[in-house]
Design a protein around this motif. Structure first.
Motif, short mmCIF file in Angstrom:
data_model
loop_
_atom_site.label_atom_id
_atom_site.label_comp_id
_atom_site.label_asym_id
_atom_site.label_seq_id
_atom_site.Cartn_x
_atom_site.Cartn_y
_atom_site.Cartn_z
N CYS A 162 0.94 -1.18 -0.01
CA CYS A 162 -0.09 -0.30 -0.07
C CYS A 162 0.86 0.98 -0.22
O CYS A 162 1.65 1.56 0.39
CB CYS A 162 -0.27 0.15 1.17
SG CYS A 162 -2.04 1.04 0.91
N LYS A 164 -1.11 4.35 0.34
CA LYS A 164 -1.88 5.55 0.66
C LYS A 164 -1.37 5.93 1.70
O LYS A 164 -1.69 7.59 2.11
CB LYS A 164 -3.42 4.82 0.59
CG LYS A 164 -3.76 3.62 -0.60
CD LYS A 164 -4.62 4.78 -1.27
CE LYS A 164 -4.91 4.34 -2.34
NZ LYS A 164 -4.15 3.51 -3.59
N PHE A 165 -0.90 5.41 2.76
CA PHE A 165 0.37 6.10 3.83
C PHE A 165 -1.85 6.78 4.55
O PHE A 165 -1.42 7.76 5.19
CB PHE A 165 0.84 7.10 3.86
CG PHE A 165 2.08 6.52 3.24
CD1 PHE A 165 3.14 5.60 4.46
CD2 PHE A 165 2.27 6.20 2.78
CE1 PHE A 165 4.47 5.47 4.26
CE2 PHE A 165 3.85 5.43 1.63
CZ PHE A 165 4.45 4.42 2.91
N CYS A 166 -2.92 6.44 4.99
CA CYS A 166 -3.46 6.32 5.96
C CYS A 166 -2.72 6.42 6.84
O CYS A 166 -2.12 5.99 7.32
CB CYS A 166 -4.40 5.69 6.43
SG CYS A 166 -5.55 5.83 4.32
N PHE A 168 -3.57 6.12 10.31
CA PHE A 168 -3.69 5.13 11.27
C PHE A 168 -2.27 3.77 10.98
O PHE A 168 -2.89 3.10 11.83
CB PHE A 168 -4.72 5.36 11.97
CG PHE A 168 -5.42 4.51 11.02
CD1 PHE A 168 -5.69 3.93 9.78
CD2 PHE A 168 -7.00 5.44 10.15
CE1 PHE A 168 -6.55 2.91 8.58
CE2 PHE A 168 -7.37 5.58 8.40
CZ PHE A 168 -7.45 3.88 8.10
N CYS A 169 -2.07 3.69 9.94
CA CYS A 169 -2.60 2.41 10.06
C CYS A 169 -0.77 1.51 9.36
O CYS A 169 -0.19 3.02 8.62
CB CYS A 169 -2.53 2.65 8.12
SG CYS A 169 -3.30 0.41 6.82
N VAL A 171 0.54 -1.05 7.65
CA VAL A 171 0.07 -1.72 6.54
C VAL A 171 0.97 -1.54 5.40
O VAL A 171 2.30 -2.43 4.93
CB VAL A 171 -1.44 -2.65 6.08
CG1 VAL A 171 -0.91 -2.61 3.90
CG2 VAL A 171 -2.36 -3.47 6.57
N PRO A 172 1.54 -0.15 5.07
CA PRO A 172 1.95 0.40 4.01
C PRO A 172 3.96 0.25 4.62
O PRO A 172 4.50 -0.15 3.52
CB PRO A 172 2.17 1.77 4.29
CG PRO A 172 0.55 2.15 4.77
CD PRO A 172 0.75 1.32 5.33
N ASN A 207 -4.76 -3.32 -1.09
CA ASN A 207 -5.02 -2.36 -2.35
C ASN A 207 -6.23 -3.12 -4.12
O ASN A 207 -5.28 -2.82 -4.66
CB ASN A 207 -4.90 -0.75 -2.34
CG ASN A 207 -4.91 -0.13 -1.52
OD1 ASN A 207 -6.22 0.51 -1.29
ND2 ASN A 207 -3.38 -0.29 -0.56
N HIS A 245 -9.79 0.54 -1.74
CA HIS A 245 -9.97 1.67 -1.72
C HIS A 245 -11.03 2.78 -2.36
O HIS A 245 -11.14 2.62 -4.05
CB HIS A 245 -9.16 2.21 -1.63
CG HIS A 245 -8.46 3.20 -0.63
ND1 HIS A 245 -9.12 5.21 -1.32
CD2 HIS A 245 -7.96 3.84 0.01
CE1 HIS A 245 -8.72 5.56 -0.34
NE2 HIS A 245 -7.72 5.16 0.59
N GLN A 272 -14.08 4.22 6.60
CA GLN A 272 -13.86 4.77 7.78
C GLN A 272 -14.20 5.61 8.62
O GLN A 272 -14.35 5.32 10.39
CB GLN A 272 -12.19 5.05 7.94
CG GLN A 272 -10.99 4.00 6.99
CD GLN A 272 -11.10 2.94 7.34
OE1 GLN A 272 -11.30 2.29 8.40
NE2 GLN A 272 -10.45 2.06 6.57
N ARG A 284 -7.02 9.96 3.94
CA ARG A 284 -7.53 9.09 2.99
C ARG A 284 -7.84 9.79 1.17
O ARG A 284 -7.76 8.99 0.99
CB ARG A 284 -9.33 9.13 3.74
CG ARG A 284 -9.65 8.51 4.85
CD ARG A 284 -8.91 6.23 4.63
NE ARG A 284 -9.80 5.47 4.56
CZ ARG A 284 -9.44 4.40 4.20
NH1 ARG A 284 -8.20 3.57 4.43
NH2 ARG A 284 -10.93 3.35 2.81
FE1 SF4 Z 1 -3.40 1.55 2.82
FE2 SF4 Z 1 -5.52 0.30 3.76
FE3 SF4 Z 1 -3.76 1.10 5.64
FE4 SF4 Z 1 -5.33 3.03 3.97
S1 SF4 Z 1 -6.46 1.81 5.73
S2 SF4 Z 1 -2.83 3.01 4.80
S3 SF4 Z 1 -5.38 2.06 2.28
S4 SF4 Z 1 -4.45 -0.83 4.26
#
Ligand code: SF4
Ligand code: SAH
Ligand code: F3S
Length: 463
Positions: A162, A164-166, A168-169, A171-172, A207, A245, A272, A284
């Motif tokens: 990912c 996107k670098f939300c 809070f997240c 995952v990236p 994503n 997304h 979200q 977002r």
């Molecule tokens: Fe990526 Fe989804 Fe995490 Fe946002 S919520 S950073 S889109 S994985």
């Protein structure tokens, strides 16, 4: 000699898929999956880092496994290789090695194709093998073909990572940047799955709708085009994709929901929050109205489409008014189901550093309120199906004898009294009763129209 492999999986469907691929990589080394960790020659914890408790569970599980590992060693039964994989391994690899030095291997999601080398090292060495690299090569080019069939309903990873670098997240950071597998590789794997008995494929990606790749015709394909191509595979009856997304829903993908019959009318489209202020703070990059318009377009092309979402309550700075905007959005959109989470500060993410953290009791109260609304919508959605007939893919036996369990096009669990011969097929079922989390129905025996091409159905109809 065959060696016992136990894998425990937390987290998302991608992790479930990855666990199966790790078993595939280890099969040529003689490892066979078992259901219990006792006496296993290798135990892999495939971990998730998305919220706080996930990592705590890993450390408590490791404490228990250490005892089994010691027992195996003192019984002179060989070494239990203890491994931590997945997103906690990627994010906290060094901490795991420091806190639990009895762990033999710690490795991140992009290294699974190198398992044979890591196992060789771990078998020789006393210390832990740590591998949290993001290698230049794609693991998908090196992972072996699937050793065993996934069954009638299968996962296929098409995209990972990912960008996107939300705020809070994690995952990236744990999965790395967005990567799309080439279309031809995906099509070959899909055909292989279908040849092994799969009728439903869920395309996976963090994503997934950001997927893009060079098509066989030389042009760049998006997910909509890929889905069209998958739909041409004879015998593939159902296609799904997750997680999307909102910003990556392009025109072609929306159109696919109108005219690809194999594409199921159910979409997980996380929003979200319903507050523009919070959506901006989350990075977002879309507003609540952008999302509403997108939902309108999707329902415009396919009025049958049901939606689900993820919500975070108690994001830093979320006021009562912001939360009210979320409730409003949920009320307007109307979801088939949804997942609500209390915001959990994650190390290394920007939102964790915000000073305006929301108190726990406020988070809890908002969670309850949102869950109540979403629960009521889910009940209403399910009740709307009572009396309707729909195709159910029976993919397992029910709890009671004589019962089969399956999935509706809208992801509902449906159980019905049904002959075991109907297992792994798609059968018309009339819905008799709706519960919050499942539907009960009866196999429609007189309806040949949609089932006549399948001899199994015809048999059942005569029975
Ligand atoms: Fe990526 Fe989804 Fe995490 Fe946002 S919520 S950073 S889109 S994985
Ligand atoms: N890629 C997907 C979601 C991945 S994580 C997407 O972009 O929507 C799955 C869900 O976990 C997210 O949708 C979010 O609702 C939740 N989540 C992620 N980080 C979180 C955190 N720090 N606290 C609480 N929930 C979180
Ligand atoms: Fe968890 Fe990693 Fe999936 S953090 S949700 S296992 S991508």
């Amino acid at each position: 000699m065959s060696k016992k492999l136990f894998i425990k999986t937390w987290g998302c469907q991608m992790n479930v898929y990855d666990s199966a691929r790790m078993a595939d990589v280890l099969a040529p080394l003689g490892y066979r999956p078992v259901d219990e960790p006792d006496g296993a020659d290798m135990v892999i914890l495939n971990t998730c880092h998305i919220r706080e408790k996930a990592a705590d569970k890993v450390f408590s599980e490791l404490g228990r496994l250490r005892i089994l590992k010691d027992e195996k060693a003192s019984a002179d039964d060989g070494k239990m290789i203890l491994a931590v994989a997945g997103c906690v391994a990627q994010a906290e690899g060094e901490e795991i090695v420091a806190r639990a030095p009895y762990v033999d291997m710690v490795f991140g999601p992009q290294t699974y194709h190198t398992l044979p080398e890591m196992v060789a090292k771990a078998s020789r060495a006393a210390g832990s093998v740590l591998n949290t690299d993001f290698p230049a090569e794609s693991k998908f080019d090196f992972l072996p073909e699937e050793a065993t069939s996934q069954g009638v309903s299968a996962f296929l990873a098409v995209q990972e990572g990912c960008d996107k670098f939300c705020t809070f997240c994690v995952v990236p950071y744990t999965r790395g940047s967005e990567f799309s597998r080439p279309a031809d590789q995906i099509l070959v794997e899909a055909k292989r799955l279908v040849a092994s008995g799969t009728r439903e494929i869920s395309l996976l990606g963090q994503n997934v709708n950001a997927w893009h790749g060079d098509g066989p015709d030389g042009s760049t394909w998006g997910l909509g085009r890929l889905i069209r191509s998958l739909a041409e595979i004879d015998g593939l009856a159902r296609i799904r994709y997750t997680t999307s997304h909102p910003r990556d829903m392009d025109d072609e993908l929306i159109r696919a929901h109108a005219d690809v019959p194999q594409l199921m009318p159910y979409l997980h489209l996380p929003v979200q929050s319903g507050s523009d202020r919070i959506l901006a703070a989350m990075n977002r990059k879309h507003s609540a109205d952008d999302y509403r318009r997108l939902v309108d377009r999707l329902r415009g092309v396919n009025p049958d489409l049901a939606l689900s979402s993820d919500f975070i309550v108690g994001f830093p700075g979320e006021s009562d008014a912001d939360f009210a905007a979320t409730l409003k959005l949920v009320t307007e959109v109307g979801y088939a189901q949804s997942y609500c989470f209390k915001y959990s500060p994650r190390p290394g993410t920007p939102a964790a550093l915000e000073s305006a953290q929301v108190p726990e009791d406020v988070k809890e109260a908002r969670l309850q309120a949102l869950q109540q609304l979403i629960g009521a919508q889910q009940v209403a959605f399910n009740q709307g199906f009572v009396g309707r007939t729909m195709p159910i893919l029976f993919d397992r036996k029910g709890r009671r004898p004589g019962q089969l369990l399956g999935r509706s096009p809208w992801m509902q669990s449906v159980h019905a009294e049904a002959n075991e011969r109907l297992l792994n097929s798609i059968v018309e079922v009339r819905i008799d009763d709706a519960r919050p989390n499942s539907l009960a129905g009866s196999v429609v025996t007189g309806d040949y129209a949609s089932t006549a091409h399948n001899p199994v159905h015809a048999l059942e109809a005569r029975a």
